[in-house]
Design a protein around this motif. Structure first.
Motif, PDB file in Angstrom:
ATOM      1  N   UNK B 498       5.548  -3.910 -25.894  1.00 55.95           N
ATOM      2  CA  UNK B 498       6.093  -3.118 -25.173  1.00 55.95           C
ATOM      3  C   UNK B 498       5.177  -3.031 -24.284  1.00 55.95           C
ATOM      4  N   UNK B 499       4.397  -1.662 -24.531  1.00 51.14           N
ATOM      5  CA  UNK B 499       3.564  -1.509 -23.618  1.00 51.14           C
ATOM      6  C   UNK B 499       2.411  -1.929 -22.897  1.00 51.14           C
ATOM      7  N   UNK B 500       1.897  -2.903 -24.299  1.00 48.93           N
ATOM      8  CA  UNK B 500       0.893  -3.655 -24.037  1.00 48.93           C
ATOM      9  C   UNK B 500       1.524  -5.025 -22.823  1.00 48.93           C
ATOM     10  N   UNK B 501       2.182  -5.724 -23.329  1.00 51.81           N
ATOM     11  CA  UNK B 501       2.196  -6.102 -21.928  1.00 51.81           C
ATOM     12  C   UNK B 501       2.719  -5.304 -20.748  1.00 51.81           C
ATOM     13  N   UNK B 502       3.548  -4.823 -20.222  1.00 53.23           N
ATOM     14  CA  UNK B 502       3.635  -4.160 -19.346  1.00 53.23           C
ATOM     15  C   UNK B 502       1.884  -3.722 -18.705  1.00 53.23           C
ATOM     16  N   UNK B 503       1.304  -3.583 -19.923  1.00 58.73           N
ATOM     17  CA  UNK B 503      -0.405  -3.055 -18.901  1.00 58.73           C
ATOM     18  C   UNK B 503      -0.653  -4.480 -18.727  1.00 58.73           C
ATOM     19  N   UNK B 504      -0.490  -5.651 -19.230  1.00 60.97           N
ATOM     20  CA  UNK B 504      -1.158  -7.016 -18.707  1.00 60.97           C
ATOM     21  C   UNK B 504      -0.477  -7.058 -17.069  1.00 60.97           C
ATOM     22  N   UNK B 505       0.903  -6.772 -17.349  1.00 61.18           N
ATOM     23  CA  UNK B 505       1.272  -6.593 -15.600  1.00 61.18           C
ATOM     24  C   UNK B 505       0.961  -5.570 -14.454  1.00 61.18           C
ATOM     25  N   UNK B 506       0.893  -4.903 -15.090  1.00 61.43           N
ATOM     26  CA  UNK B 506      -0.219  -3.368 -14.071  1.00 61.43           C
ATOM     27  C   UNK B 506      -1.417  -4.120 -14.137  1.00 61.43           C
ATOM     28  N   UNK B 507      -2.512  -4.270 -14.851  1.00 63.87           N
ATOM     29  CA  UNK B 507      -3.605  -5.600 -14.449  1.00 63.87           C
ATOM     30  C   UNK B 507      -3.462  -6.155 -13.297  1.00 63.87           C
ATOM     31  N   UNK B 508      -2.885  -7.327 -13.404  1.00 66.17           N
ATOM     32  CA  UNK B 508      -2.277  -7.680 -11.985  1.00 66.17           C
ATOM     33  C   UNK B 508      -2.526  -7.235 -10.874  1.00 66.17           C
ATOM     34  N   UNK B 509      -1.506  -6.441 -10.882  1.00 64.44           N
ATOM     35  CA  UNK B 509      -0.801  -5.405 -10.011  1.00 64.44           C
ATOM     36  C   UNK B 509      -2.158  -4.379  -9.251  1.00 64.44           C
ATOM     37  N   UNK B 510      -2.814  -3.903 -10.629  1.00 60.96           N
ATOM     38  CA  UNK B 510      -4.280  -3.496  -9.782  1.00 60.96           C
ATOM     39  C   UNK B 510      -5.262  -4.107  -8.950  1.00 60.96           C
ATOM     40  N   UNK B 511      -5.487  -5.488  -9.357  1.00 62.30           N
ATOM     41  CA  UNK B 511      -6.443  -6.668  -9.404  1.00 62.30           C
ATOM     42  C   UNK B 511      -5.404  -6.553  -7.899  1.00 62.30           C
ATOM     43  N   UNK B 512      -4.559  -7.073  -7.307  1.00 61.91           N
ATOM     44  CA  UNK B 512      -4.202  -6.983  -6.225  1.00 61.91           C
ATOM     45  C   UNK B 512      -4.310  -6.441  -5.076  1.00 61.91           C
ATOM     46  N   UNK B 513      -4.164  -5.157  -5.564  1.00 60.55           N
ATOM     47  CA  UNK B 513      -4.281  -3.875  -4.452  1.00 60.55           C
ATOM     48  C   UNK B 513      -5.689  -3.639  -4.431  1.00 60.55           C
ATOM     49  N   UNK B 514      -6.584  -3.826  -5.568  1.00 61.90           N
ATOM     50  CA  UNK B 514      -8.307  -3.589  -5.238  1.00 61.90           C
ATOM     51  C   UNK B 514      -8.267  -4.803  -4.063  1.00 61.90           C
ATOM     52  N   UNK B 515      -7.441  -6.249  -4.467  1.00 61.43           N
ATOM     53  CA  UNK B 515      -8.013  -7.152  -3.155  1.00 61.43           C
ATOM     54  C   UNK B 515      -7.250  -7.088  -1.925  1.00 61.43           C
ATOM     55  N   UNK B 516      -6.499  -6.226  -2.024  1.00 56.63           N
ATOM     56  CA  UNK B 516      -5.517  -6.004  -0.899  1.00 56.63           C
ATOM     57  C   UNK B 516      -6.500  -5.371  -0.006  1.00 56.63           C
ATOM     58  N   UNK B 517      -7.120  -4.081  -0.558  1.00 62.55           N
ATOM     59  CA  UNK B 517      -7.654  -2.510   0.101  1.00 62.55           C
ATOM     60  C   UNK B 517      -9.285  -3.489   0.399  1.00 62.55           C
ATOM     61  N   UNK B 518      -9.280  -4.126   0.026  1.00 63.30           N
ATOM     62  CA  UNK B 518     -10.920  -4.884  -0.082  1.00 63.30           C
ATOM     63  C   UNK B 518     -10.781  -6.125   1.830  1.00 63.30           C
ATOM     64  N   UNK B 519      -8.844  -6.512   1.902  1.00 61.31           N
ATOM     65  CA  UNK B 519      -8.764  -6.996   2.555  1.00 61.31           C
ATOM     66  C   UNK B 519      -9.148  -5.782   4.385  1.00 61.31           C
ATOM     67  N   UNK B 520      -8.035  -4.958   3.969  1.00 61.71           N
ATOM     68  CA  UNK B 520      -7.640  -4.675   4.648  1.00 61.71           C
ATOM     69  C   UNK B 520      -8.585  -3.569   5.390  1.00 61.71           C
ATOM     70  N   UNK B 521      -9.594  -2.853   4.995  1.00 57.51           N
ATOM     71  CA  UNK B 521     -10.400  -2.205   5.152  1.00 57.51           C
ATOM     72  C   UNK B 521     -11.367  -3.587   6.050  1.00 57.51           C
ATOM     73  N   UNK B 522     -11.547  -4.922   5.993  1.00 64.26           N
ATOM     74  CA  UNK B 522     -12.649  -5.636   6.184  1.00 64.26           C
ATOM     75  C   UNK B 522     -11.636  -6.028   7.572  1.00 64.26           C
ATOM     76  N   UNK B 523     -10.688  -6.433   7.581  1.00 59.92           N
ATOM     77  CA  UNK B 523      -9.917  -7.286   8.328  1.00 59.92           C
ATOM     78  C   UNK B 523      -9.956  -5.995   9.397  1.00 59.92           C
ATOM     79  N   UNK B 524      -9.873  -6.824  11.043  1.00 64.42           N
ATOM     80  CA  UNK B 524      -9.579  -6.802  12.250  1.00 64.42           C
ATOM     81  C   UNK B 524      -8.665  -7.056  12.333  1.00 64.42           C
ATOM     82  N   UNK B 525      -7.444  -5.511  12.589  1.00 61.96           N
ATOM     83  CA  UNK B 525      -5.990  -5.765  12.690  1.00 61.96           C
ATOM     84  C   UNK B 525      -5.046  -6.950  13.406  1.00 61.96           C
ATOM     85  N   UNK B 526      -6.332  -7.305  14.801  1.00 64.86           N
ATOM     86  CA  UNK B 526      -5.921  -8.240  15.140  1.00 64.86           C
ATOM     87  C   UNK B 526      -6.165  -9.897  14.897  1.00 64.86           C
ATOM     88  N   UNK B 527      -7.385  -9.479  13.414  1.00 64.11           N
ATOM     89  CA  UNK B 527      -8.218 -11.154  14.343  1.00 64.11           C
ATOM     90  C   UNK B 527      -7.322 -12.138  12.574  1.00 64.11           C
TER      91      UNK B 527
END
Lengths: 312, 527
Positions: B498-527
């Motif tokens: 159960x928790x191993x499977x859940x950890x896989x999902x969390x890893x995906x979410x963490x990865x996506x959040x990391x990418x989103x953070x990078x994108x958000x930081x670097x992107x001009x709001x209007x660009x």
């Protein structure tokens, strides 16, 4: 915090387009500063750079001596209206202000206060999606005023206003400056700013064209002239020509003087004890003065060279 | 330009606000994002809708197992049998027994054992060549009573896994791997001494090997002891394009037992043959000269004595309801983010809160908490309702801890999927693309795997490496190696813990959040 804006050497490129090309200017408290330039000159880009929304490639944009993103309570320092259409259509005007207020630790009472300030109290609970552009501009002003900031950045706030709205906005901007706030108001039409701006920053192609008071700008216009009626025509001509003006005779006791302001003419004649009966400065309209200043930028655009368009 | 400068007015003193001081920290940002969510009526209604969907789906789809015939399932109680330990068990076999008091032992010799398959219905095809049930069982057993589910200890030969000692359904001790044939017969013995029951095996009846000991709950003076045979239903699954064809076969274990001996306080009595619970079978005595030691008994039986592996249980009500809620919440979470891009609200948002990482965190927190609350509220409504719909004991009720884990886990699952949608929303910005991406990543693998549209191996991998692995959080089926269970996704079994499977999902979410953070930081709001 000092109510100042200082943009220095700002450079910003969007792909092939150089939107800002070493722009430098400053805004001081107690003044409404008109931020003028043709469409695409870089006004909106500059404002977004001041707010940290667009990152400058070079140069700095400081508010009260600090970078905007470093402000701990930003709306308490700088109020801004960059895009009156930036609204969730299904959210009421009051709720639009409410989330902004919550973000700064303010409550509903302050929301109601700014709604009253801009005259939107009766429409507060209507969906913002149904607002006219003029109402959206007022809502945007309300948002900018939420945390009572000493600095205001307003991008084209006159757009879409009805004549009543124009009068209200002019008075409102003047009252803000009178309180000691720094107000930067962009427009591509000089006439919109007549009667409110005391100072102008004119830009073109991402560069500063001129930074001056409105009076200076008009005086500087090359086609401004002063009509003078004097009984001592020859004396007056000699004095004024000596002061560097171009003087033309238009009648037995009438002269037109170019290159000097009315005050300067009066001063020069007074100093030389030349009598005169009537002195009327014929200013070039503010619009003409501005057109002349920005002609270069407009011509550049008209020749079909790619112009900066981002964000305008 | 004249050289006579027009004097600018002297600089005015900067404006000072008279508003009382306030803070604009993370808490205020979360409050603002919450207000944003709350003040769009469609989103609030969407949350309510997610709860309603989840409750309705839970109640209608919660119990669908147990009574499926050729893919058509009818809701109804599965009436499981419970072991003293509280787990659901199956307790059907053919029992040749007598009542025995006090201490003593029973010994038999198995000299032949077979296990045969026969189609369960007239439309079943013949089993594949070489197919055989390997968990057919025959041997000696001691039960505390004749009630199904009562405690037991047994020593037995199997049709494919050698000699074993098994007791109380879940305990399994391997003995020799002998097949119990004429050439290699097996002697089996169970001894009761007070509270302790000991199992032995021997190749020759004189050199005994102890297999293990058991203490049984509810063991009184009298026990039921004797010979038994059982063999579980054999299922043959054929993966067809777009579905799984499952054929069931009755299997019957049959063993010839001789040298039957009762010792100690246990007197020689008459044997009684009983088809225990749902079990079937028969026995025949083959008396030689009339003494018990020389009487051979041929015992045949179908059924099984084992934990129930594939039972639907009350925990699954949360899971089946969560599926629809997940889709609704994905759409809501996506809209919450992409609306900011569509309506150019990111400008005012970032002007109010220029720290972009914080903004992402606040949005995730608000959306995740909303989704989590949907899961909890829906469970709080559905679980008691569900318990009232079915009489006590009609369905296998998982333990309170497991139920709490499933309910909490499902709520967390909804929250993490919602956060994943937020992160993908920040990166991709267009709602149609975001919703498609998240559903393809999460829901499609689940449907492919659980809907048995893919072969078992591929389904297994889908539920290991895609975000759908997170559904394992609802896993309640324990794996028993000694039970032929349907340890496949379509049987409700997830390959990860159960928790191993859940950890896989969390890893995906963490990865996506990391990418989103990078994108958000670097992107001009209007660009």
């Amino acid at each position: 915090m000092e109510a100042t804006i200082e943009v220095s050497g700002a450079r910003k490129r969007f792909g092939q387009t150089l939107a800002l090309d070493g722009l430098t200017f400053s805004v001081r408290p107690g003044e409404v500063t008109g931020f003028l330039g043709p469409n695409g000159a870089g006004k909106s880009t500059t404002m977004r750079a001041i707010l940290g929304l667009d990152a400058l490639d070079e140069g700095t944009a400081l508010v009260g001596g600090r970078r905007y993103p470093s402000l701990t309570r930003p709306l308490g320092h700088v109020g801004s209206l960059l895009d009156a259409g930036a609204l969730q259509p299904s959210r009421s005007a009051r709720n639009h202000l409410l989330w902004l207020a919550h973000s700064q630790g303010l409550g509903a009472a302050r929301v109601d206060a700014v709604l009253a300030l801009v005259g939107l109290d009766s429409a507060a609970r209507r969906h913002a999606g149904g607002f006219s552009l003029g109402m959206r501009q007022r809502l945007g002003i309300a948002a900018a005023m939420l945390a009572d900031p000493p600095i205001l950045l307003l991008d084209e706030p006159f757009n879409g206003l009805d004549p009543d709205g124009f009068v209200w906005m002019r008075g409102f901007l003047r009252s803000l400056a009178a309180e000691g706030r720094a107000v930067l108001v962009s427009s591509h039409l000089m006439s919109e700013l007549e009667g409110s701006a005391t100072h102008v920053v004119v830009i073109g192609r991402g560069r500063l064209v001129t930074e001056a008071t409105v009076a200076e700008l008009i005086a500087r216009a090359s086609n401004g002239w002063v009509a003078l009626r004097t009984s001592a025509r020859e004396q007056a001509m000699a004095v004024l020509a000596g002061a560097g003006a171009t003087v033309a005779v238009t009648g037995p006791d009438a002269l037109t003087v170019q290159g000097m302001s009315g005050e300067q003419v009066a001063q020069a004649l007074g100093a030389a004890a030349v009598p005169f009966a009537e002195l009327s400065p014929h200013r070039a309209s503010l619009e003409e003065a501005y057109m002349e200043l920005t002609r270069e930028a407009v011509e550049y655009r008209a020749q079909g060279v790619s112009a900066p368009t981002a964000g305008e | 330009m004249t050289d006579l400068d027009l004097a600018r007015p002297a600089p005015t003193a900067s404006y000072r606000s008279t508003l009382p001081p306030s803070r604009a920290g993370f808490a205020q940002l979360v409050h603002a994002e919450l207000t944003k969510f709350r003040t769009v009526r469609g989103w609030s209604l969407g949350l309510v809708g997610a709860v309603v969907f989840m409750v309705l789906m839970s109640l209608s789809g919660g119990h669908n197992g147990g009574n499926c015939v050729n893919g058509v399932c009818s809701a109804g109680p599965s009436d499981p049998t419970y072991a003293p330990s509280g787990i659901p068990v199956t307790d059907g076999f053919y029992f040749v027994h007598q009542t025995l008091d006090g201490d003593g032992s029973i010994t038999v010799r198995i000299a032949a054992m077979t296990d045969t398959l026969s189609p369960a219905g007239p439309h079943e095809p013949a089993p594949n060549p070489g197919a055989a049930e390997t968990w057919g069982k025959a041997g000696i057993i001691l039960k505390t009573s004749l009630t199904p589910g009562s405690a037991y200890a047994a020593v037995l030969a199997t049709s494919g896994h050698g000699v074993r000692m098994q007791y109380d359904y879940t305990h399994d001790i391997a003995g020799s791997s002998a097949a119990a044939t004429q050439d290699d017969p097996r002697w089996l013995r169970l001894t009761r001494s007070g509270e302790v029951i000991t199992g032995y095996e021997s190749a020759d009846g004189s050199n005994w090997t102890e297999l293990g000991t058991a203490t049984l709950p509810g063991l009184g003076t009298s026990v039921q002891a004797g010979m038994f045979a059982a063999s579980p239903e054999y299922s043959q699954n054929t993966q067809l394009l777009g579905g799984l064809e499952s054929s069931a076969y009755n299997s019957t274990a049959s063993a010839r037992m001789d040298h039957v001996a009762l010792q100690g306080d246990w007197p020689q009595g008459a044997w009684t043959g009983t088809a225990f619970d749902y079990g079937t079978g028969s026995y025949a005595a083959d008396s030689g000269d009339g003494t018990d030691a020389d009487t051979a008994y041929v015992v045949s039986g179908s059924g099984d004595i084992a934990p129930e592996a594939g039972l639907q249980d009350t925990s699954q009500i949360a899971e089946s309801g969560a599926f629809l809620a997940l889709i609704v919440l994905t759409v809501l979470a996506t809209q919450f983010v992409t609306a900011e891009f569509k309506h150019r609200l990111l400008g005012p948002t970032m002007a109010a809160s220029p720290r972009r990482g914080r903004l992402l965190a606040a949005k995730s927190l608000v959306v995740g908490t909303a989704a989590f609350t949907v899961g909890l509220v829906a469970s709080a409504i559905a679980v008691p309702l569900f318990d009232r719909m079915w009489p006590a004991g009609a369905l296998y009720k998982v333990g309170a801890l497991t139920e709490a884990r499933v309910v909490l886990g499902i709520s967390l699952l909804l929250a993490v999927f919602a956060v994943l949608a937020v992160a993908v929303g920040v990166i991709v910005r267009r709602s149609a693309v975001v919703i498609t991406t998240v559903l393809v990543l999460a829901v499609l693998p689940y449907l492919l795997a659980v809907g048995s549209l893919l072969p078992g191996g591929a389904a297994d991998w889908l539920l290991r490496v895609t975000p759908a692995a997170g559904f394992a959080i609802a896993q309640t089926i324990p794996v028993y190696p000694q039970v032929d269970g349907i340890y496949q996704p379509w049987g409700g079994y997830y390959p990860l813990a159960p928790w191993a499977g859940f950890a896989v999902l969390c890893a995906y979410a963490a990865l996506a959040l990391g990418a989103a953070w990078l994108v958000l930081r670097r992107r001009d709001v209007t660009a």
